[in-house]
Design a protein around this motif. Sequence first.
Motif, short mmCIF file in Angstrom:
data_model
loop_
_atom_site.label_atom_id
_atom_site.label_comp_id
_atom_site.label_asym_id
_atom_site.label_seq_id
_atom_site.Cartn_x
_atom_site.Cartn_y
_atom_site.Cartn_z
N LEU A 91 0.83 -1.20 0.00
CA LEU A 91 0.00 0.00 0.00
C LEU A 91 0.87 1.26 0.00
CD1 LEU A 91 -2.82 -1.07 2.49
CD2 LEU A 91 -2.93 -0.94 -0.01
N GLY A 92 2.05 1.19 0.62
CA GLY A 92 2.99 2.30 0.55
C GLY A 92 3.46 2.55 -0.88
N LEU A 93 3.75 1.47 -1.59
CA LEU A 93 4.14 1.60 -3.00
C LEU A 93 3.00 2.18 -3.84
CD1 LEU A 93 6.10 -1.73 -3.63
CD2 LEU A 93 7.04 0.59 -3.54
N LEU A 94 1.77 1.74 -3.54
CA LEU A 94 0.62 2.26 -4.27
C LEU A 94 0.44 3.76 -4.00
CD1 LEU A 94 -1.83 1.95 -6.04
CD2 LEU A 94 -3.09 1.02 -4.07
N THR A 95 0.67 4.17 -2.78
CA THR A 95 0.58 5.59 -2.44
C THR A 95 1.64 6.40 -3.19
OG1 THR A 95 -0.30 5.12 -0.23
CG2 THR A 95 0.78 7.25 -0.55
N ALA A 96 2.87 5.89 -3.22
CA ALA A 96 3.95 6.57 -3.94
C ALA A 96 3.63 6.66 -5.43
CB ALA A 96 5.27 5.84 -3.72
N TYR A 97 3.12 5.56 -5.98
CA TYR A 97 2.75 5.56 -7.40
C TYR A 97 1.65 6.59 -7.67
CZ TYR A 97 0.52 4.17 -11.74
OH TYR A 97 -0.03 4.18 -12.99
N THR A 98 0.68 6.70 -6.74
CA THR A 98 -0.42 7.65 -6.92
C THR A 98 0.10 9.07 -7.07
OG1 THR A 98 -1.89 6.24 -5.60
CG2 THR A 98 -2.52 8.54 -5.85
N TYR A 99 1.04 9.46 -6.21
CA TYR A 99 1.63 10.80 -6.32
C TYR A 99 2.42 10.94 -7.62
CZ TYR A 99 0.59 12.05 -1.44
OH TYR A 99 -0.01 12.36 -0.25
N ALA A 100 3.23 9.93 -7.93
CA ALA A 100 4.13 10.03 -9.09
C ALA A 100 3.35 10.19 -10.39
CB ALA A 100 5.03 8.79 -9.15
N ILE A 101 2.32 9.35 -10.58
CA ILE A 101 1.59 9.39 -11.86
C ILE A 101 0.78 10.68 -11.97
CG2 ILE A 101 -0.50 8.20 -11.09
CD1 ILE A 101 1.36 7.64 -14.43
N GLU A 102 0.34 11.21 -10.82
CA GLU A 102 -0.42 12.47 -10.87
C GLU A 102 0.51 13.64 -11.20
OE1 GLU A 102 -4.38 14.22 -10.33
OE2 GLU A 102 -3.53 12.24 -10.74
N PHE A 103 1.71 13.65 -10.64
CA PHE A 103 2.67 14.69 -11.01
C PHE A 103 2.98 14.65 -12.50
CE2 PHE A 103 3.99 15.29 -6.49
CZ PHE A 103 4.00 16.69 -6.49
N VAL A 104 3.21 13.46 -13.01
CA VAL A 104 3.48 13.31 -14.45
C VAL A 104 2.28 13.80 -15.26
CG1 VAL A 104 3.89 11.66 -16.31
CG2 VAL A 104 5.12 11.42 -14.14
N GLY A 105 1.08 13.43 -14.82
CA GLY A 105 -0.12 13.83 -15.54
C GLY A 105 -0.32 15.34 -15.57
N LEU A 131 -2.38 16.90 -1.49
CA LEU A 131 -1.70 16.08 -0.50
C LEU A 131 -2.54 14.84 -0.16
CD1 LEU A 131 0.63 15.71 1.56
CD2 LEU A 131 -0.73 17.08 3.17
N ALA A 132 -3.85 15.00 -0.17
CA ALA A 132 -4.76 13.91 0.20
C ALA A 132 -5.08 12.99 -0.98
CB ALA A 132 -6.05 14.47 0.78
N LEU A 133 -4.33 13.08 -2.06
CA LEU A 133 -4.64 12.29 -3.25
C LEU A 133 -4.81 10.79 -2.97
CD1 LEU A 133 -5.01 12.45 -6.35
CD2 LEU A 133 -2.56 12.02 -6.56
N PRO A 134 -3.93 10.15 -2.16
CA PRO A 134 -4.14 8.73 -1.88
C PRO A 134 -5.48 8.44 -1.20
CG PRO A 134 -1.91 9.38 -1.29
CD PRO A 134 -2.66 10.64 -1.59
N LEU A 135 -5.98 9.38 -0.40
CA LEU A 135 -7.28 9.22 0.24
C LEU A 135 -8.39 9.14 -0.79
CD1 LEU A 135 -8.92 9.26 2.96
CD2 LEU A 135 -9.04 11.74 2.69
N PHE A 136 -8.19 9.81 -1.94
CA PHE A 136 -9.18 9.78 -3.00
C PHE A 136 -9.02 8.55 -3.90
CE2 PHE A 136 -8.54 14.54 -2.53
CZ PHE A 136 -9.65 14.71 -1.72
N PHE A 137 -7.77 8.16 -4.21
CA PHE A 137 -7.55 7.14 -5.24
C PHE A 137 -7.46 5.72 -4.70
CE2 PHE A 137 -4.59 4.57 -7.85
CZ PHE A 137 -5.33 4.53 -9.03
N VAL A 138 -6.66 5.50 -3.65
CA VAL A 138 -6.41 4.13 -3.19
C VAL A 138 -7.69 3.41 -2.80
CG1 VAL A 138 -5.22 2.73 -1.45
CG2 VAL A 138 -4.04 4.67 -2.51
N ALA A 211 -4.38 -0.91 -13.60
CA ALA A 211 -3.61 -2.15 -13.63
C ALA A 211 -2.53 -2.14 -12.55
CB ALA A 211 -3.00 -2.35 -15.01
N VAL A 212 -1.80 -1.02 -12.45
CA VAL A 212 -0.76 -0.93 -11.43
C VAL A 212 -1.38 -1.01 -10.04
CG1 VAL A 212 1.01 0.56 -10.42
CG2 VAL A 212 0.80 0.38 -12.91
N GLY A 213 -2.46 -0.28 -9.82
CA GLY A 213 -3.10 -0.27 -8.52
C GLY A 213 -3.62 -1.64 -8.12
N VAL A 214 -4.26 -2.33 -9.04
CA VAL A 214 -4.82 -3.66 -8.74
C VAL A 214 -3.71 -4.66 -8.45
CG1 VAL A 214 -6.00 -5.62 -9.80
CG2 VAL A 214 -7.01 -3.33 -9.92
#
Length: 300
Positions: A91-105, A131-138, A211-214
């Motif tokens: 879940l920590g990796l998923l949180t990091a990915y959530t921030y990373a892909i949103e910054f890229v987007g 900052l609360a992006l993982p609260l919305f996406f995960v 796919a990454v999240g799942v």
Amino acid sequence: MDEPTDVRVRSSASRENLQRRLDAVVRENRFTIAVVFPVVGAVTLVGSAEGVVPEPFAYNALLLLFGTAVMRSPLLVGLLPRIDRRGVGALGLLTAYTYAIEFVGVRTGWPYGTFEYGIRLGPMVADEVPLALPLFFVPLVANAYLLTVLVLGDRARSLPLRLGGAVAAVVAVDLVLDPGAVAVGFWTYVPPGGYYGVPLSNYLGWLLSGAVGVVLFDLAFGLDPEAREALLERVRTCEFALDDLVSFVLLWGTINACYGNWLAVGVAGLFGLGLLRTERYDLEMVRTAIPGGSDGSERG
């Protein structure tokens, strides 16, 4: 009993006692959390978008984050007993990915298409990403995954079917979320797309993110058959574990209905049917959740 063993026993007993208390709090407030909060949220967001809700309540970030956290609480409490060290890591990796892909987007327009935030969804990281992006996406990934494996039943033992179904469910979630979010001004796409202002590129991006999240969520809970079965047993017997998905259907289904986004409303209805099929929140559940109903104890 030696001291280390005694400490472990006391620690385990304390965790179990805390879990029972958390379960009781959520169970006793199911209707408020899963029905009242999303309905009030929908009315407030539509009112904010239409200029009816006055300042400082219109698009109030504190109220938005508080309401979201409350609606997420049944999912968190439901999963808490099954989260181990591997789960925390995934879940920590998923949180990091959530921030990373949103910054890229935000910076490049890939993979979702060029978009801009219309309002501040709470504090921002580098003034670009909430900052609360993982609260919305995960939780969206978690809800899609859990509903999928419950609907599939024994067929969820098939890795391709489990992951493929969950990814499709994540994309379906965004078929409901994004049109509503665009309608109330959370963000806009440049140029607007053909699906209620949302471009096709957004859903291609959600295929990737989903796919990454799942996969990461499956690593957290589903890689070991015994761990996956323990998770499913918890979700099956904890009647409120998917109440966050109930909140999602009510919140974004109502918003889309207010703006005539009927395809999105239809997809929300499909999630509602899935919840009914898995005996999550039917009329009996509503009756037992209202104060004065039955005790709402867990079903075996």
